[in-house]
Design an enzyme around this catalytic site. Structure first.
Site: not given
Ligand code: PAF
Length: 283
Positions: A34, A37
């Protein structure tokens, strides 16, 4: 972007990059990437010449009854996120590649891995510490990037890096939040619409606790009670813990002074969520 499945190939490839003068950055993940990250990879890409992102759903950090078998996984989508964010290598090993049957060694960070999340999830941080150590040894990065959202994980990783003299700088990156303040997590996708709305109370509770400190509160018990009261006012939320700790030892302070961390863990429906904020108390 190069995709590598074998540990020896990762070491050889990154060894060649280092020999060519590259600074190597490592972003360890379990996939289901997501924006949180992506922010780690983007930061790594500004500071390193080669950025390796690992995707490995590490069975050793799931305790019995947890979501190992249903943990979200979509390698194709992850590769798109990784490449867009600036990763040059994705390491996506199998379980036997990371943990051959013969392997017997566990990295245990005494004390730090047994409290808070470790108390609710016994053995979780042994699994995290062991896989992170292996990834650091295989990739030998100059810097490794971890989100502050998993604050205890960050503390455990910093300790093991210092204790094992691993030549890597651990870079702590700020939590990325949704429009509603909910900390991004791969497990948020388990939440129903109503649960997602309810989950927003956790950050509100942390902010209320932090604001009480700014307003002059110096009793950790009062701050924690306020956080718990705000969180527990939401019927879909079952609080596991709210606590204030020292950011390196995770020990609860007797009085609020200096840099501290305010943490919560709660179940929202059946999904366990954690969040935290820094608090700085003027001496
Ligand atoms: O934060 C995670 O996704 C995992 O705990 C990590 C650090 C990749 C180890 O498996």
């Amino acid at each position: 972007m190069r995709i590598i499945e074998r540990a020896a190939e990762l070491s050889a490839h990154l060894g060649a990059r280092r020999a060519a003068g590259d600074a190597v950055g490592l972003v360890p993940t379990m996939g289901a990437l997501h924006d949180g990250h992506a922010s780690l990879v983007e930061r790594a890409a500004t500071e390193c010449d080669t950025v390796a992102l690992s995707i490995f759903v590490n069975p050793r950090q799931f305790v019995p009854g947890e979501d190992l078998d249903t943990y979200p996984s979509d390698l194709d989508a992850d590769l798109v996120v990784a490449e867009k964010a600036g990763a040059s290598v994705v390491f996506a090993p199998t379980v036997p590649e990371m943990f051959p049957d013969a392997s017997r060694t566990t990295v245990h960070v005494a004390g730090l891995g047994d409290v808070l999340e470790g108390a609710s999830r016994p053995g979780h941080f042994d699994g995290v510490a062991t896989v992170v150590t292996k990834l650091l040894v295989l990739a030998r990065p100059s810097r490794a990037y971890f989100g502050e959202k998993d604050f205890q994980q960050l503390v455990v990783v910093c300790r093991l890096v210092a204790d094992l003299c691993l030549p890597v700088e651990v870079v702590a990156c700020p939590t990325v939040r949704g429009f509603d303040g909910v900390a991004l997590s791969s497990r948020n996708r388990y939440l129903s619409v109503a649960e997602r709305e309810a989950a927003a109370v956790l950050y509100r509770a942390l902010r209320a606790g932090a604001a009480s400190v700014v307003a002059g509160e110096r009793d950790p018990g009062e701050v924690v009670a306020l956080v718990a009261a705000v969180a527990e006012a939401e019927p879909l939320v079952t609080l596991d813990y709210a606590t204030v700790v020292h950011p390196e030892t995770l020990a609860p302070p007797e009085v609020l002074a200096g840099e501290l961390r305010l943490l919560v863990a709660a179940r929202v429906g059946t999904t366990r969520l954690i969040d935290n904020v820094a608090i700085e108390v003027p001496e």
